[in-house]
Design a protein around this motif. Sequence first.
Motif, PDB file in Angstrom:
ATOM      1  N   GLN A   1       0.807  -1.211   0.000  1.00  0.00           N
ATOM      2  CA  GLN A   1       0.000   0.000   0.000  1.00  0.00           C
ATOM      3  C   GLN A   1       0.848   1.272   0.000  1.00  0.00           C
ATOM      4  N   GLU A   2       1.981   1.244   0.728  1.00  0.00           N
ATOM      5  CA  GLU A   2       2.725   2.473   0.960  1.00  0.00           C
ATOM      6  C   GLU A   2       4.054   2.559   0.212  1.00  0.00           C
ATOM      7  N   ASP A   3       4.590   1.426  -0.215  1.00  0.00           N
ATOM      8  CA  ASP A   3       5.902   1.446  -0.862  1.00  0.00           C
ATOM      9  C   ASP A   3       5.985   0.241  -1.801  1.00  0.00           C
ATOM     10  N   ALA A   4       5.330   0.363  -2.949  1.00  0.00           N
ATOM     11  CA  ALA A   4       5.235  -0.760  -3.883  1.00  0.00           C
ATOM     12  C   ALA A   4       6.602  -1.250  -4.335  1.00  0.00           C
ATOM     13  N   ALA A   5       7.551  -0.320  -4.509  1.00  0.00           N
ATOM     14  CA  ALA A   5       8.892  -0.708  -4.966  1.00  0.00           C
ATOM     15  C   ALA A   5       9.568  -1.624  -3.948  1.00  0.00           C
ATOM     16  N   SER A   6       9.439  -1.292  -2.660  1.00  0.00           N
ATOM     17  CA  SER A   6      10.028  -2.138  -1.620  1.00  0.00           C
ATOM     18  C   SER A   6       9.312  -3.481  -1.539  1.00  0.00           C
ATOM     19  N   ALA A   7       8.002  -3.487  -1.749  1.00  0.00           N
ATOM     20  CA  ALA A   7       7.253  -4.743  -1.751  1.00  0.00           C
ATOM     21  C   ALA A   7       7.735  -5.652  -2.872  1.00  0.00           C
ATOM     22  N   ASN A   8       7.952  -5.074  -4.048  1.00  0.00           N
ATOM     23  CA  ASN A   8       8.455  -5.858  -5.181  1.00  0.00           C
ATOM     24  C   ASN A   8       9.867  -6.370  -4.916  1.00  0.00           C
ATOM     25  N   ALA A   9      10.677  -5.515  -4.282  1.00  0.00           N
ATOM     26  CA  ALA A   9      12.048  -5.927  -3.963  1.00  0.00           C
ATOM     27  C   ALA A   9      12.045  -7.090  -2.982  1.00  0.00           C
ATOM     28  N   LEU A  10      11.105  -7.083  -2.043  1.00  0.00           N
ATOM     29  CA  LEU A  10      11.010  -8.172  -1.075  1.00  0.00           C
ATOM     30  C   LEU A  10      10.596  -9.465  -1.771  1.00  0.00           C
ATOM     31  N   VAL A  11       9.642  -9.384  -2.685  1.00  0.00           N
ATOM     32  CA  VAL A  11       9.220 -10.575  -3.428  1.00  0.00           C
ATOM     33  C   VAL A  11      10.400 -11.159  -4.201  1.00  0.00           C
ATOM     34  N   GLU A  12      11.158 -10.301  -4.852  1.00  0.00           N
ATOM     35  CA  GLU A  12      12.312 -10.769  -5.620  1.00  0.00           C
ATOM     36  C   GLU A  12      13.354 -11.400  -4.707  1.00  0.00           C
ATOM     37  N   ALA A  13      13.573 -10.779  -3.551  1.00  0.00           N
ATOM     38  CA  ALA A  13      14.548 -11.320  -2.601  1.00  0.00           C
ATOM     39  C   ALA A  13      14.125 -12.695  -2.103  1.00  0.00           C
ATOM     40  N   VAL A  14      12.828 -12.874  -1.859  1.00  0.00           N
ATOM     41  CA  VAL A  14      12.335 -14.170  -1.399  1.00  0.00           C
ATOM     42  C   VAL A  14      12.495 -15.223  -2.488  1.00  0.00           C
ATOM     43  N   ASN A  15      12.225 -14.848  -3.733  1.00  0.00           N
ATOM     44  CA  ASN A  15      12.432 -15.785  -4.841  1.00  0.00           C
ATOM     45  C   ASN A  15      13.889 -16.221  -4.941  1.00  0.00           C
ATOM     46  N   GLN A  16      14.789 -15.279  -4.780  1.00  0.00           N
ATOM     47  CA  GLN A  16      16.213 -15.614  -4.817  1.00  0.00           C
ATOM     48  C   GLN A  16      16.594 -16.517  -3.645  1.00  0.00           C
ATOM     49  N   TYR A  17      15.997 -16.252  -2.486  1.00  0.00           N
ATOM     50  CA  TYR A  17      16.314 -17.068  -1.324  1.00  0.00           C
ATOM     51  C   TYR A  17      15.787 -18.494  -1.490  1.00  0.00           C
ATOM     52  N   ALA A  18      14.684 -18.639  -2.187  1.00  0.00           N
ATOM     53  CA  ALA A  18      14.151 -19.980  -2.451  1.00  0.00           C
ATOM     54  C   ALA A  18      15.167 -20.826  -3.201  1.00  0.00           C
ATOM     55  N   ASN A  19      15.929 -20.193  -4.099  1.00  0.00           N
ATOM     56  CA  ASN A  19      16.974 -20.925  -4.818  1.00  0.00           C
ATOM     57  C   ASN A  19      18.077 -21.380  -3.869  1.00  0.00           C
ATOM     58  N   VAL A  20      18.338 -20.574  -2.846  1.00  0.00           N
ATOM     59  CA  VAL A  20      19.389 -20.909  -1.876  1.00  0.00           C
ATOM     60  C   VAL A  20      19.001 -22.139  -1.058  1.00  0.00           C
ATOM     61  N   ILE A  21      17.734 -22.210  -0.628  1.00  0.00           N
ATOM     62  CA  ILE A  21      17.334 -23.287   0.285  1.00  0.00           C
ATOM     63  C   ILE A  21      16.753 -24.497  -0.448  1.00  0.00           C
ATOM     64  N   GLN A  22      16.694 -24.440  -1.771  1.00  0.00           N
ATOM     65  CA  GLN A  22      16.153 -25.569  -2.532  1.00  0.00           C
ATOM     66  C   GLN A  22      16.958 -26.836  -2.257  1.00  0.00           C
ATOM     67  N   GLY A  23      16.260 -27.915  -1.919  1.00  0.00           N
ATOM     68  CA  GLY A  23      16.910 -29.204  -1.698  1.00  0.00           C
ATOM     69  C   GLY A  23      17.542 -29.370  -0.332  1.00  0.00           C
ATOM     70  N   LYS A  24      17.437 -28.377   0.521  1.00  0.00           N
ATOM     71  CA  LYS A  24      18.041 -28.462   1.851  1.00  0.00           C
ATOM     72  C   LYS A  24      17.079 -29.156   2.823  1.00  0.00           C
ATOM     73  N   PRO A  25      17.613 -29.805   3.868  1.00  0.00           N
ATOM     74  CA  PRO A  25      16.750 -30.463   4.873  1.00  0.00           C
ATOM     75  C   PRO A  25      16.125 -29.423   5.806  1.00  0.00           C
ATOM     76  N   LEU A  26      15.077 -28.778   5.346  1.00  0.00           N
ATOM     77  CA  LEU A  26      14.523 -27.628   6.056  1.00  0.00           C
ATOM     78  C   LEU A  26      13.766 -28.005   7.326  1.00  0.00           C
ATOM     79  N   SER A  27      13.508 -29.279   7.526  1.00  0.00           N
ATOM     80  CA  SER A  27      12.885 -29.669   8.794  1.00  0.00           C
ATOM     81  C   SER A  27      13.786 -29.301   9.974  1.00  0.00           C
ATOM     82  N   LEU A  28      15.096 -29.208   9.721  1.00  0.00           N
ATOM     83  CA  LEU A  28      16.038 -28.834  10.782  1.00  0.00           C
ATOM     84  C   LEU A  28      15.876 -27.380  11.199  1.00  0.00           C
TER      85      LEU A  28
END
Length: 653
Positions: free
Chosen positions: A398-425
């Motif tokens: 609502q207040e800072d669309a650019a930062s919201a988009n940046a957060l979405v992109e950052a989360v997508n990139q982080y998903a690549n980092v944790i892909q295949g990891k034993p995340l139950s730990l």
Amino acid sequence: MLLRGGWEAKIGRPLTLVVVDEAHNLSGDERGLRLELLLATINRECRQSQFLLLTPFISNAGEIAKWLAPDSNADITVKFEWRPNDRAIAVAMPEKTDKPGDFRLKLTTVHTNKDTIKIENEIELSHGRPLGLKWSNVSGNLSNVAAATAVSLNHRGPVIVVAGKVADTWSIAKTLHDDPELASRAAKREELLGTRGFEDIAFVTDFVKREFGEDFALASLLGSRIGVHHSGLSDEAKLLMEWLVEREHIDTLVATTTIAQGVNFPVTGVVLATHQYPYGKTMPPEDFWNLAGRAGRADQAGTGIIALAATDAERSEILQTFVKRNVSILDSVLFDMVRKMTKSGRPIELHTLYHMKEWSTFLQYLAHSYKQIGNHARFASQVEQILRGSLGYQKLRQEDAASANALVEAVNQYANVIQGKPLSLVDSTGFSWESVSRALAETGKSGISASSWSPETLFASGDGVLEDAFGILFKIPEIREELKEATGGKGPDGTFLADVVKDWVGGASLPQLARDYFMADGQSMTEALSTTCRAVYGKLTLAGSWGVSALQSLTAGEELEKMSPEQQKSYRNLPSRIFYGVNSDEAIDLRLLGVPRSAAEPLVAHFKERRIPNDIRSLRGALANMTDQQWATAMGVGAATYKRAWRVLEGLE
């Protein structure tokens, strides 16, 4: 967390109602973020859940409701204007008089909770030398102003004095205790109460002496109906202080700001020696109003008085401005985190931020969400929906669309980092994946495995597993600071902390721990014991048990599966031995039943002799049916005191 397939499976039906007390903590740093993400997780995974948020401090209820229920959030706010008593907030300030050494203590009214209360702008509270204090003693000394204000209000009923630091509570309590008039007043009140009040105070005094030693300052303070309540006491001692106040056997309770959370004390006045936390952090409005709410509760006659101590006109103005502030809205910690990153000009690269506690909490939330979805492509397609579950992301959109988009992109990139990891730990440790990865590497280097966590040897003096474990944990950002504080200022020393834990679990008394580990040159025993309790009860019991449990979950393997059910229970109970300060599964059960630490192991031996089955139901029944003579046989000297302490702590008195 309450998760589908976890909690719901245990209760056998869908989770339908989530009640959040003290909901204004949503705005509070790391804890607020954890609460926000927990509610977001429940909202996503338990679709039928409804939310009841309890708080007296909220001006944006509609926004919070829309976050939790976007499609059905109308008519949800219920407000009650009822107050048990009238309440007035004032500034207490000394003023020099013509007579050398004397001063006038005056109250300047800042706020009343009802327009019908009419109070003059200034009221003279006392004149002369209350508590024997001179003008030179109160000029520039907030603690002495607070003490003088408290003794001037005491004739109306019990008073809480709030100090900023543990050391200040002892100083204020001593100033009050040294006043002969206050001691005389306490004796008269004791006569009016009869034998019950005398016996209750005598019982708590004896308990304090047995736990802390004859010279511990609290023991003598109680004789003047003065109590203290802060992190420099054991959990049992704090609960007994609360019990005495609830029974109206304490005239003045000197406490730190922790007393604000959820304790319904019958007091007529609250005096604040400071409106700041240690290190100059101003108290948030909601915390102040929580403290103010202690005064003028039900069954208290007259107007509740909340007095803030000032030493000069400048500070009085600061305090009046502080009181007049409105309560802040319930804001999102995540929103503030992202905005700060944006303003700093740094890109949001999540895998580099795990060393910051609030970002680690967010990474754990993402890892849990990723694990629940179970598919990388699906997570990527649903990432915005997942984020939308948080209050912070909704506000960003609502207040800072650019930062919201940046957060979405950052989360997508982080998903690549944790892909295949034993995340139950991540879920089982409370660490981010980055910290889990580091801990796995360090435990591998140290050779710690499931077989290392032996109940027979872990807390023995010659075993080095705990030293290695704490050495590893000091490298983990999520827990490092708590463990450093648990050393009492000694720093990240795994050997020191392991030695403390071994003695603590082995039954060492608080005075023993103080003398062996925490006493500094020139310190009194009271000061050393306060340091000990802050380290042990304030940090070690929680952080130590959490850390050991986390490392156990990382090293558990096939060896654990080969253990018998009884062996697995002992294995999993090892962190609880640190939490409760005992060294057997049976003693843990007794601690769960409210038995004080010092009594747990003697009672274990007694029940073994009587062949009492080692299960909670049997132990509860055996405790309830124990005679005074059986307590004496088990405990020896002091049995009556520990029996009554158990009854009070268990809520039987």
